[in-house]
Design a protein around this motif. Structure first.
Motif, PDB file in Angstrom:
ATOM      1  N   ILE A 124       0.835  -1.206   0.000  1.00  0.00           N
ATOM      2  CA  ILE A 124       0.000   0.000   0.000  1.00  0.00           C
ATOM      3  C   ILE A 124       0.866   1.251   0.000  1.00  0.00           C
ATOM      4  O   ILE A 124       0.572   2.217  -0.713  1.00  0.00           O
ATOM      5  CB  ILE A 124      -0.963  -0.011   1.199  1.00  0.00           C
ATOM      6  N   GLU A 145      -7.865   6.270   0.483  1.00  0.00           N
ATOM      7  CA  GLU A 145      -6.608   5.543   0.571  1.00  0.00           C
ATOM      8  C   GLU A 145      -5.412   6.495   0.650  1.00  0.00           C
ATOM      9  O   GLU A 145      -4.500   6.296   1.458  1.00  0.00           O
ATOM     10  CB  GLU A 145      -6.468   4.620  -0.637  1.00  0.00           C
ATOM     11  N   LEU A 172      -5.349   5.870   4.489  1.00  0.00           N
ATOM     12  CA  LEU A 172      -4.729   4.552   4.547  1.00  0.00           C
ATOM     13  C   LEU A 172      -3.238   4.582   4.240  1.00  0.00           C
ATOM     14  O   LEU A 172      -2.466   3.836   4.836  1.00  0.00           O
ATOM     15  CB  LEU A 172      -5.453   3.594   3.594  1.00  0.00           C
ATOM     16  N   SER A 199     -10.229  -0.680   7.351  1.00  0.00           N
ATOM     17  CA  SER A 199     -10.414   0.247   6.236  1.00  0.00           C
ATOM     18  C   SER A 199     -10.270  -0.476   4.895  1.00  0.00           C
ATOM     19  O   SER A 199     -11.085  -0.296   3.987  1.00  0.00           O
ATOM     20  CB  SER A 199      -9.404   1.387   6.327  1.00  0.00           C
ATOM     21  N   THR A 200      -9.244  -1.312   4.781  1.00  0.00           N
ATOM     22  CA  THR A 200      -9.011  -2.024   3.527  1.00  0.00           C
ATOM     23  C   THR A 200     -10.104  -3.050   3.257  1.00  0.00           C
ATOM     24  O   THR A 200     -10.570  -3.171   2.119  1.00  0.00           O
ATOM     25  CB  THR A 200      -7.638  -2.720   3.552  1.00  0.00           C
ATOM     26  N   SER A 257     -13.150  -1.260   1.910  1.00  0.00           N
ATOM     27  CA  SER A 257     -12.959  -0.870   0.516  1.00  0.00           C
ATOM     28  C   SER A 257     -13.004  -2.081  -0.413  1.00  0.00           C
ATOM     29  O   SER A 257     -13.629  -2.037  -1.483  1.00  0.00           O
ATOM     30  CB  SER A 257     -11.620  -0.155   0.337  1.00  0.00           C
ATOM     31  N   MET A 258     -12.339  -3.159  -0.007  1.00  0.00           N
ATOM     32  CA  MET A 258     -12.318  -4.362  -0.848  1.00  0.00           C
ATOM     33  C   MET A 258     -13.709  -4.972  -0.988  1.00  0.00           C
ATOM     34  O   MET A 258     -14.031  -5.549  -2.027  1.00  0.00           O
ATOM     35  CB  MET A 258     -11.351  -5.408  -0.284  1.00  0.00           C
ATOM     36  N   PHE A 316      -5.770  -8.770  -1.258  1.00  0.00           N
ATOM     37  CA  PHE A 316      -5.874  -7.598  -0.392  1.00  0.00           C
ATOM     38  C   PHE A 316      -6.935  -7.810   0.682  1.00  0.00           C
ATOM     39  O   PHE A 316      -6.770  -7.378   1.825  1.00  0.00           O
ATOM     40  CB  PHE A 316      -6.173  -6.339  -1.205  1.00  0.00           C
ATOM     41  N   ALA A 338      -6.140  -7.991   4.594  1.00  0.00           N
ATOM     42  CA  ALA A 338      -6.902  -7.130   5.501  1.00  0.00           C
ATOM     43  C   ALA A 338      -7.421  -7.935   6.688  1.00  0.00           C
ATOM     44  O   ALA A 338      -7.358  -7.469   7.835  1.00  0.00           O
ATOM     45  CB  ALA A 338      -8.048  -6.463   4.753  1.00  0.00           C
TER      46      ALA A 338
END
Length: 166
Positions: free
Chosen positions: A19, A71, A75, A103-104, A107-108, A132, A136
Motif C-alpha cells: 500500500i 486511501e 490509509l 479500512s481495507t 474498501s475491498m 488484499f 486485511a
C-alpha cells in the motif's frame, strides 16, 4: 504461538509495504492529473489494466475515486506507520494494523462486490483483488489478537506494571 505471530507480522508488513508503494504511484493516477506522473508509471498502470482486465482503473467510477482519495489521505500514512511499527516492534502497531485492516476490508468489499456483481470478474482480476481482502483480515486479526509478554496490548497489568505507593 510465536510462529503464527511472526507470520502475521510478515503478512502485515508486506501488505503495508504494498500500500505504501502502490497508493501514491499507481492508485493516485485515478484521481490526479496524468502529467504529474512519469511516463513509465503511466505505462505501468496501462499495462496492468490491459493485462489483468481491470476495467475499474481504465474508467474509474465515482465510488472508486472516493475510495482512492480515502486511501491516499488516510490509509497510505497509516500503512507507512504500520510498516514502521511492525518492523520496530512497537506495541501501538497492533492498533494501526487493526485500523488499516478494517479500512481495507471495507474498501475491498465494495470493489469485489462491483467486480463480481458486474459479471466482469476474471480469475486473473480476482487474483489481484482477493489477496488484499485476505491481508486485511490478517491485519485485523493481528490487531485483535496481539499478545505481548507483558499482558494484553494496551494493558498496564502485568509483571512489569508499577505498584502504587500510598
Amino acid at each position: 504461538m510465536g510462529i503464527v505471530s511472526a507470520a502475521a507480522d510478515m503478512a502485515v508488513a508486506l501488505f503495508s509495504l504494498t500500500i505504501a508503494v502502490a497508493a501514491p504511484l499507481i492508485d493516485a493516477q485515478s484521481v490526479l492529473p496524468r502529467h504529474l506522473f512519469p511516463p513509465q508509471l503511466v505505462a505501468l498502470k496501462r499495462w496492468y489494466a490491459d493485462e489483468f482486465g481491470d476495467y475499474l482503473l481504465v474508467r474509474p467510477p465515482g465510488f472508486l475515486r472516493g475510495l482512492v482519495w480515502l486511501e491516499l489521505a488516510f490509509l497510505w500514512p497509516l500503512a507507512v506507520a504500520t510498516l514502521y511499527g511492525v518492523l520496530a516492534r512497537r506495541r501501538w502497531a497492533a492498533t494501526t494494523s487493526l485500523i488499516a485492516g478494517v479500512s481495507t476490508l471495507t474498501s475491498m468489499s465494495a470493489i469485489l462486490g462491483e467486480i463480481v456483481g458486474s459479471k466482469k470478474a476474471t480469475p486473473k482480476l480476482l487474483q489481484m483483488y482477493v489477496p488484499f481482502a485476505v491481508f486485511a483480515v490478517i491485519a485485523i486479526l493481528r490487531g485483535l489478537c496481539s499478545c505481548t509478554p507483558r499482558g494484553t496490548a494496551g494493558s498496564s497489568v502485568g509483571p512489569f506494571a508499577r505498584k502504587k505507593r500510598v
